[in-house]
Motif scaffolding. Sequence first.
Motif, PDB file in Angstrom:
ATOM      1  N   LEU A   1       0.810  -1.226   0.000  1.00  0.00           N
ATOM      2  CA  LEU A   1       0.000   0.000   0.000  1.00  0.00           C
ATOM      3  C   LEU A   1       0.843   1.276   0.000  1.00  0.00           C
ATOM      4  O   LEU A   1       0.301   2.379  -0.183  1.00  0.00           O
ATOM      5  CB  LEU A   1      -0.929   0.021   1.228  1.00  0.00           C
ATOM      6  N   SER A   2       2.154   1.134   0.229  1.00  0.00           N
ATOM      7  CA  SER A   2       2.991   2.338   0.264  1.00  0.00           C
ATOM      8  C   SER A   2       3.035   2.986  -1.125  1.00  0.00           C
ATOM      9  O   SER A   2       2.727   2.333  -2.127  1.00  0.00           O
ATOM     10  CB  SER A   2       4.408   1.989   0.726  1.00  0.00           C
ATOM     11  N   ARG A   3       3.401   4.245  -1.167  1.00  0.00           N
ATOM     12  CA  ARG A   3       3.311   5.004  -2.430  1.00  0.00           C
ATOM     13  C   ARG A   3       4.015   4.325  -3.586  1.00  0.00           C
ATOM     14  O   ARG A   3       3.537   4.350  -4.720  1.00  0.00           O
ATOM     15  CB  ARG A   3       3.898   6.397  -2.226  1.00  0.00           C
ATOM     16  N   SER A   4       5.169   3.690  -3.272  1.00  0.00           N
ATOM     17  CA  SER A   4       5.923   3.036  -4.353  1.00  0.00           C
ATOM     18  C   SER A   4       5.440   1.599  -4.581  1.00  0.00           C
ATOM     19  O   SER A   4       5.920   0.921  -5.492  1.00  0.00           O
ATOM     20  CB  SER A   4       7.411   3.029  -4.000  1.00  0.00           C
ATOM     21  N   GLY A   5       4.491   1.137  -3.783  1.00  0.00           N
ATOM     22  CA  GLY A   5       3.986  -0.234  -3.905  1.00  0.00           C
ATOM     23  C   GLY A   5       2.955  -0.377  -5.012  1.00  0.00           C
ATOM     24  O   GLY A   5       2.464   0.615  -5.551  1.00  0.00           O
TER      25      GLY A   5
ATOM     26  N   ALA B   1      -1.321   3.736  -5.417  1.00  0.00           N
ATOM     27  CA  ALA B   1      -2.193   4.750  -6.023  1.00  0.00           C
ATOM     28  C   ALA B   1      -3.535   4.860  -5.294  1.00  0.00           C
ATOM     29  O   ALA B   1      -4.208   5.893  -5.384  1.00  0.00           O
ATOM     30  CB  ALA B   1      -2.416   4.416  -7.495  1.00  0.00           C
ATOM     31  N   LEU B   2      -3.901   3.812  -4.598  1.00  0.00           N
ATOM     32  CA  LEU B   2      -5.205   3.830  -3.914  1.00  0.00           C
ATOM     33  C   LEU B   2      -5.187   4.738  -2.673  1.00  0.00           C
ATOM     34  O   LEU B   2      -6.241   5.105  -2.154  1.00  0.00           O
ATOM     35  CB  LEU B   2      -5.603   2.404  -3.492  1.00  0.00           C
TER      36      LEU B   2
ATOM     37  N   THR C   1      -4.832   4.368   6.852  1.00  0.00           N
ATOM     38  CA  THR C   1      -6.293   4.565   6.960  1.00  0.00           C
ATOM     39  C   THR C   1      -6.884   3.329   7.639  1.00  0.00           C
ATOM     40  O   THR C   1      -6.261   2.258   7.652  1.00  0.00           O
ATOM     41  CB  THR C   1      -6.952   4.711   5.570  1.00  0.00           C
ATOM     42  N   PRO C   2      -8.093   3.449   8.178  1.00  0.00           N
ATOM     43  CA  PRO C   2      -8.738   2.266   8.754  1.00  0.00           C
ATOM     44  C   PRO C   2      -8.902   1.141   7.737  1.00  0.00           C
ATOM     45  O   PRO C   2      -8.875  -0.035   8.099  1.00  0.00           O
ATOM     46  CB  PRO C   2     -10.095   2.798   9.214  1.00  0.00           C
ATOM     47  N   THR C   3      -9.048   1.482   6.456  1.00  0.00           N
ATOM     48  CA  THR C   3      -9.188   0.438   5.423  1.00  0.00           C
ATOM     49  C   THR C   3      -7.941  -0.443   5.388  1.00  0.00           C
ATOM     50  O   THR C   3      -8.040  -1.672   5.262  1.00  0.00           O
ATOM     51  CB  THR C   3      -9.413   1.092   4.030  1.00  0.00           C
ATOM     52  N   ALA C   4      -6.763   0.184   5.488  1.00  0.00           N
ATOM     53  CA  ALA C   4      -5.520  -0.589   5.500  1.00  0.00           C
ATOM     54  C   ALA C   4      -5.492  -1.522   6.710  1.00  0.00           C
ATOM     55  O   ALA C   4      -5.047  -2.675   6.617  1.00  0.00           O
ATOM     56  CB  ALA C   4      -4.320   0.354   5.543  1.00  0.00           C
TER      57      ALA C   4
END
Lengths: 239, 238
Positions: free
Chosen positions: A90-94, A98-99, A104-107
């Motif tokens: 989920l990291s920016r470069s992952g 882009a999501l 966030t709670p979703t993560a």
Amino acid sequence: MGGSAIVDLWEGLRHAFWLVVTFDAALAEIALRSLRVTLSALVIACLIALPLAAMLAVRRFRWRRATIAMLNALMGLPPVVVGLIVYIFLSRSGPLGALGLLFTPTAMIIAQVIIIVPLIASIAHQSLRELWAEYHDLLISMNVTQMQKMRTLLWDARRALLTAALAGFGRGIGEVGAIMIVGGNIDNATRVLTTAIALETGKGQFALALALGFILIALALGVNLMIHWIGQTERDSRW
Amino acid sequence: MVTELFPLTLKGAETSRRGKRLVGPVDLSLDGQGLCVVMGPNGSGKTTLLRLMHGTARLTGGSVTWACDTDVARHHQAFVFQRPVVLRRTVEENLTYPLRLRGTSRKVAQVAARDWAERVGLGPHLTRRAMVLSGGEQQKLAIARALITEPALVFLDEPTASLDGRAMREIEAILLRAKADGTRLILSTHDMGQARRIADEVVFILGGTVQETGPAAAFFDGPKTPQARAFLNGDIVE
């Protein structure tokens, strides 16, 4: 030393009592977020794990044994590692950067789903396998479809499956490592009871940490009792 | 609409497991009349023969054919096991289950369930959980659940094997009523008394092969094979 610990415990209990009685707004927010994250993860995990467990019980396919062994092994998945992997994804470069889901709670929900799916699926599979052994001849003779078999098993084993779901809830609500990494323990955003306890302990605020701990236990017990009550377990007969 | 399943024809039918032949080769033709009893001592292959006919035992040789397509024939059959298998549901839900599987509406299924529960003497137990019924009641429930879809044929694998005299009499009465209503029954038993009471036709099996078939009266009055004679005399046959 021993006396000091008892004083800390007593202070924690007293603090917890006052936090609840005075309906502390920050506490309510954290507690509700804990519940929202874990219950969301639980619902999603059940939607994945229960049909998977039923499929493993009734269908025979090439990788079935390997899948069961893998699920059992994944029950002991270290949450910190799960958190790290979800973080990388989920990291920016992952690949899913882009999501914009990191911190966030979703993560946090994603991480919890990954942690509790193998647990729920494994426990559910044990129950469904036993029931399938009982029903096998009858359902085969009735010529039922695979989907009907799975639905019959899931419905008739629903009370045993509740136990699987509760085990998942217990693991999720008490989880700290993964959600600390992917949630970041951000005040007013991703802070939940477990990460708040870790934070307060780090700050040396043992009484507050203990108070939050007691509230977490009460919350977990309350949800368990409510689900048992809704599920009407331990009534009428052995199931 | 009555689907014509019979004659049921087995030609060299056999089933084996791990290289060991359990039943067969069997050559047999059954017509669609009355109650056929498959007789033989324990371990003779009665259950396997019934499963072979029903299609739940794997055919490893020969053939089992019906007057209609095999899938259609399976749809019009039911099977009752020696140890009653009841769903972890109420008596009513057990009875509605096969109907609901076939798309019958809940209301219609419930009416039929109440009717069948009354017919087999389970009317007062409709809302009770099936698992708490006695063995005899569970078997009556299993028979009612098999009959509720009005199948053309019901296989019954020693349905009264572990029941007392009263339960046995009640179950035999249910079966004779079903027969009178036009349902073909194929029942296995090693109980000679029961076979004498209810059989119209007998298939005598020993060691996995059919030794003798024919009308019940002729079989009991004058068995043709020495094995059948010995069995009827109460001798130990293996």
